[in-house]
Design a protein around this motif. Structure first.
Motif, mmCIF file in Angstrom:
data_model
loop_
_atom_site.group_PDB
_atom_site.id
_atom_site.type_symbol
_atom_site.label_atom_id
_atom_site.label_comp_id
_atom_site.label_asym_id
_atom_site.label_seq_id
_atom_site.Cartn_x
_atom_site.Cartn_y
_atom_site.Cartn_z
ATOM 1 N N GLY A 212 -15.814 -8.254 79.954
ATOM 2 C CA GLY A 212 -14.378 -8.049 80.064
ATOM 3 C C GLY A 212 -13.961 -6.606 80.231
ATOM 4 N N LYS A 213 -14.919 -5.698 80.213
ATOM 5 C CA LYS A 213 -14.578 -4.281 80.322
ATOM 6 C C LYS A 213 -14.536 -3.841 81.779
ATOM 7 C CE LYS A 213 -16.363 -2.970 75.793
ATOM 8 N NZ LYS A 213 -17.235 -2.048 75.035
ATOM 9 N N GLY A 214 -13.981 -2.660 81.985
ATOM 10 C CA GLY A 214 -13.928 -2.104 83.333
ATOM 11 C C GLY A 214 -15.284 -1.539 83.723
ATOM 12 N N GLY A 215 -15.274 -0.574 84.638
ATOM 13 C CA GLY A 215 -16.540 0.004 85.063
ATOM 14 C C GLY A 215 -16.783 -0.167 86.532
ATOM 15 N N GLY A 216 -15.856 -0.816 87.224
ATOM 16 C CA GLY A 216 -15.996 -0.956 88.668
ATOM 17 C C GLY A 216 -17.180 -1.816 89.059
ATOM 18 N N LYS A 217 -17.889 -1.405 90.076
ATOM 19 C CA LYS A 217 -18.990 -2.182 90.639
ATOM 20 C C LYS A 217 -20.139 -2.344 89.654
ATOM 21 C CE LYS A 217 -22.119 -2.244 94.619
ATOM 22 N NZ LYS A 217 -22.511 -1.537 95.862
ATOM 23 N N PHE A 218 -20.380 -1.315 88.842
ATOM 24 C CA PHE A 218 -21.506 -1.352 87.909
ATOM 25 C C PHE A 218 -20.992 -1.417 86.469
ATOM 26 C CE2 PHE A 218 -22.998 0.909 91.711
ATOM 27 C CZ PHE A 218 -24.041 0.086 92.085
ATOM 28 N N LYS A 219 -20.372 -2.528 86.117
ATOM 29 C CA LYS A 219 -19.752 -2.663 84.804
ATOM 30 C C LYS A 219 -20.767 -2.898 83.697
ATOM 31 C CE LYS A 219 -17.209 -6.155 85.939
ATOM 32 N NZ LYS A 219 -16.203 -7.237 85.827
ATOM 33 N N TYR A 220 -21.925 -3.464 84.015
ATOM 34 C CA TYR A 220 -22.903 -3.785 82.992
ATOM 35 C C TYR A 220 -23.892 -2.646 82.744
ATOM 36 C CZ TYR A 220 -21.207 -8.549 83.547
ATOM 37 O OH TYR A 220 -20.407 -9.662 83.596
ATOM 38 N N MET A 221 -24.196 -1.902 83.793
ATOM 39 C CA MET A 221 -25.175 -0.822 83.690
ATOM 40 C C MET A 221 -25.038 0.045 84.922
ATOM 41 S SD MET A 221 -29.203 -1.377 82.833
ATOM 42 C CE MET A 221 -30.208 -0.070 82.129
ATOM 43 N N SER A 222 -25.194 1.350 84.777
ATOM 44 C CA SER A 222 -25.046 2.231 85.935
ATOM 45 C C SER A 222 -26.217 2.046 86.893
ATOM 46 C CB SER A 222 -24.981 3.692 85.491
ATOM 47 O OG SER A 222 -26.249 4.147 85.057
ATOM 48 N N GLU A 223 -25.988 2.319 88.154
ATOM 49 C CA GLU A 223 -27.057 2.177 89.144
ATOM 50 C C GLU A 223 -28.209 3.119 88.829
ATOM 51 O OE1 GLU A 223 -27.427 1.616 93.918
ATOM 52 O OE2 GLU A 223 -26.037 3.165 93.220
ATOM 53 N N LYS A 224 -27.911 4.321 88.399
ATOM 54 C CA LYS A 224 -28.953 5.293 88.071
ATOM 55 C C LYS A 224 -29.851 4.760 86.961
ATOM 56 C CE LYS A 224 -29.482 10.069 86.394
ATOM 57 N NZ LYS A 224 -30.110 9.752 85.090
ATOM 58 N N ASP A 225 -29.248 4.197 85.921
ATOM 59 C CA ASP A 225 -30.033 3.660 84.804
ATOM 60 C C ASP A 225 -30.877 2.469 85.247
ATOM 61 O OD1 ASP A 225 -28.995 5.564 83.155
ATOM 62 O OD2 ASP A 225 -27.518 4.245 82.190
ATOM 63 N N MET A 226 -30.327 1.624 86.114
ATOM 64 C CA MET A 226 -31.097 0.470 86.593
ATOM 65 C C MET A 226 -32.302 0.907 87.411
ATOM 66 S SD MET A 226 -28.434 -2.565 87.617
ATOM 67 C CE MET A 226 -27.223 -1.550 88.453
ATOM 68 N N LEU A 227 -32.114 1.889 88.278
ATOM 69 C CA LEU A 227 -33.221 2.364 89.113
ATOM 70 C C LEU A 227 -34.312 3.004 88.259
ATOM 71 C CD1 LEU A 227 -31.228 3.858 92.125
ATOM 72 C CD2 LEU A 227 -32.602 1.762 92.096
ATOM 73 N N GLU A 228 -33.904 3.745 87.231
ATOM 74 C CA GLU A 228 -34.886 4.354 86.341
ATOM 75 C C GLU A 228 -35.647 3.283 85.560
ATOM 76 O OE1 GLU A 228 -32.736 7.075 83.911
ATOM 77 O OE2 GLU A 228 -32.548 8.615 85.489
ATOM 78 N N LEU A 229 -34.946 2.263 85.126
ATOM 79 C CA LEU A 229 -35.566 1.169 84.387
ATOM 80 C C LEU A 229 -36.572 0.422 85.248
ATOM 81 C CD1 LEU A 229 -35.626 -0.708 81.858
ATOM 82 C CD2 LEU A 229 -33.770 -1.989 82.936
ATOM 83 N N ALA A 230 -36.237 0.217 86.517
ATOM 84 C CA ALA A 230 -37.069 -0.599 87.399
ATOM 85 C C ALA A 230 -38.224 0.161 88.025
ATOM 86 C CB ALA A 230 -36.204 -1.188 88.514
ATOM 87 N N ALA A 231 -38.164 1.486 88.020
ATOM 88 C CA ALA A 231 -39.155 2.283 88.739
ATOM 89 C C ALA A 231 -40.589 1.955 88.326
ATOM 90 C CB ALA A 231 -38.870 3.770 88.545
ATOM 91 N N LYS A 232 -40.811 1.730 87.050
ATOM 92 C CA LYS A 232 -42.174 1.494 86.575
ATOM 93 C C LYS A 232 -42.726 0.138 87.009
ATOM 94 C CE LYS A 232 -40.408 -0.130 82.104
ATOM 95 N NZ LYS A 232 -40.388 0.141 80.630
ATOM 96 N N PHE A 233 -41.837 -0.753 87.478
ATOM 97 C CA PHE A 233 -42.307 -2.073 87.891
ATOM 98 C C PHE A 233 -42.651 -2.135 89.384
ATOM 99 C CE2 PHE A 233 -39.723 -2.830 84.116
ATOM 100 C CZ PHE A 233 -40.575 -3.619 83.367
ATOM 101 N N ALA A 234 -42.316 -1.102 90.143
ATOM 102 C CA ALA A 234 -42.625 -1.079 91.570
ATOM 103 C C ALA A 234 -44.150 -1.146 91.767
ATOM 104 C CB ALA A 234 -42.055 0.195 92.196
ATOM 105 N N PRO A 235 -44.636 -1.748 92.859
ATOM 106 C CA PRO A 235 -43.865 -2.338 93.961
ATOM 107 C C PRO A 235 -43.605 -3.840 93.811
ATOM 108 C CG PRO A 235 -46.166 -2.279 94.575
ATOM 109 C CD PRO A 235 -46.088 -1.754 93.164
ATOM 110 N N TYR A 236 -43.386 -4.289 92.588
ATOM 111 C CA TYR A 236 -43.118 -5.711 92.356
ATOM 112 C C TYR A 236 -41.805 -5.877 91.601
ATOM 113 C CZ TYR A 236 -48.062 -5.861 93.524
ATOM 114 O OH TYR A 236 -49.267 -5.693 94.161
ATOM 115 N N ARG A 237 -40.735 -5.272 92.087
ATOM 116 C CA ARG A 237 -39.457 -5.286 91.383
ATOM 117 C C ARG A 237 -38.605 -6.477 91.747
ATOM 118 N NH1 ARG A 237 -36.984 0.318 92.906
ATOM 119 N NH2 ARG A 237 -37.801 -0.401 94.911
ATOM 120 N N TYR A 238 -39.174 -7.471 92.436
ATOM 121 C CA TYR A 238 -38.411 -8.658 92.831
ATOM 122 C C TYR A 238 -37.558 -9.134 91.676
ATOM 123 C CZ TYR A 238 -37.735 -13.718 92.791
ATOM 124 O OH TYR A 238 -37.212 -14.972 92.638
ATOM 125 N N ASP A 239 -36.254 -9.233 91.936
ATOM 126 C CA ASP A 239 -35.332 -9.650 90.877
ATOM 127 C C ASP A 239 -35.169 -11.145 90.865
ATOM 128 O OD1 ASP A 239 -33.045 -10.152 92.901
ATOM 129 O OD2 ASP A 239 -33.601 -8.079 93.246
#
Length: 368
Positions: free
Chosen positions: A341-368
């Motif tokens: 229910g909060k604001g935050g625009g396009k990335f209301k749940y988590m910032s894109e920067k934080d998501m990319l940092e979180l996912a980096a260690k799973f490459a090259p199998y980051r299939y969501d």
């Protein structure tokens, strides 16, 4: 570009990839899921093999935030893309066709019925000097197992989630499906901003439009011996035929003015050779996004869904997808219910920067 459909779905942490149905690991049946954002092992896991039974487990898995279902993007995109987009082989799937996470792993169909793979069918012919592509890192029989092993080694908390949610998409059988890219992309445009039922109806009318007696598509079906009497036997129109169709005629299938223009523009790019099965098979991930976002009506999210679910590229990580955002937030322990229910625009749940940092260690199998 719409995110509405993925927003309807929950997401187990988007960085997980389900286990192949063909994998030798024991099949687990989940008997209870806690409602406090954690997953427990089944009370009585059984091994589906002979008659051996395992004793009742006395331990639970580490707490792993989750919601209701796996990979929200899988349904949000593919539910609106009819199954006739693919051709499922009746023979056992090949296990040794070379593949790579950053190339198209599906077999693509050309408008005239031939098939294209990114790499030749044997490893001996797949050298960079012959293909101009990086050396393949796996085969259709090993890609999923390699990916799952990497995910579990990177974060062992993913193991019970992977075991509980099989992944047919990247299994040998899934990778053996033949994909018509023009069909898939056209169906994606048709499905934008409408319900699944409406998209199916419009698509059926669109296909029927080119299979009426006296049309070029109907003549092609007749010459090829295609049975008449229903859309199940109707051929999806080729790009050159759609490109020659005027906008008013396309709109009679129920398309809006803009969607008719988008589909005609897409058809023109395929008809001219700017887009083709060969181009889509061999392009890098970055080249693919650049090529397809240049098509009116295809935004980055649509291209990423197409790359994952149609082209079977396994390192797709769509930060613009709400299901992925929710999954990433849940994975790090955030209460996604409060964030909704909060604001935050396009990335209301988590910032894109934080998501990319979180996912980096799973490459090259980051299939969501």
């Amino acid at each position: 570009m719409s995110l509405r459909r993925s927003a309807r779905l929950g997401a187990i942490p988007s960085l997980t990839a389900p286990m192949s149905s063909a994998a030798p690991a024991p099949a687990l049946k989940v008997t209870r899921v806690q409602h406090n954002n954690s997953i427990t092992k089944p009370r009585k896991p059984t091994i589906k093999k002979a008659t051996t039974k395992t004793p009742k487990s006395k331990h639970t898995t580490p707490s792993l935030p989750t919601t209701s279902t796996t990979t929200a993007t899988s349904s949000s995109y593919w539910d609106s893309t009819p199954t006739s987009t693919t051709t499922r082989p009746s023979t056992p799937p090949p296990l040794n066709r070379p593949v790579d996470p950053h190339r198209t792993n599906a077999t693509l169909l050309t408008p005239h019925g031939s098939s294209i793979n990114a790499y030749p069918t044997t490893l001996a012919e797949a050298s960079p000097s012959k293909t101009g592509l990086p050396h393949p890192t796996a085969t259709t029989g090993t890609l999923l197992d390699q990916g799952l092993a990497h995910l579990i080694a990177t974060d062992p908390r993913l193991k019970p989630v992977i075991e509980a949610h099989p992944c047919p998409l990247f299994s040998p059988a899934g990778l053996a499906e033949q994909i018509d890219p023009f069909n898939s992309l056209t169906s994606s445009i048709i499905g934008q901003q409408v319900s699944g039922a409406a998209a199916k109806s419009i698509r059926n009318k669109f296909v029927a439009l080119f299979n009426l007696p006296g049309t070029a598509a109907a003549s092609a079906d007749a010459s090829a011996g295609v049975e008449e009497g229903g859309l199940a036997h109707s051929r999806f129109p080729t790009p050159d035929i759609v490109a020659r169709c005027d906008i008013p005629t396309l709109r009679t299938a129920g398309l809006s003015q803009r969607k008719a223009e988008y589909i005609q523009g897409l058809a023109e790019k395929f008809a001219s050779g700017e887009l083709s099965a060969r181009v889509l098979a061999t392009a890098s991930d970055e080249e693919l996004v650049e090529l397809l976002t240049a098509v009116r009506g295809l935004g980055r999210w649509s291209v990423e869904m197409f790359a994952c679910f149609a082209l079977k590229r396994i390192d797709v990580f769509s930060t613009g997808d709400l299901g992925v955002q929710r999954g990433c937030a849940a994975f790090v322990g955030r209460d996604v219910g409060k964030l909704k229910g909060k604001g935050g625009g396009k990335f209301k749940y988590m910032s894109e920067k934080d998501m990319l940092e979180l996912a980096a260690k799973f490459a090259p199998y980051r299939y969501d």
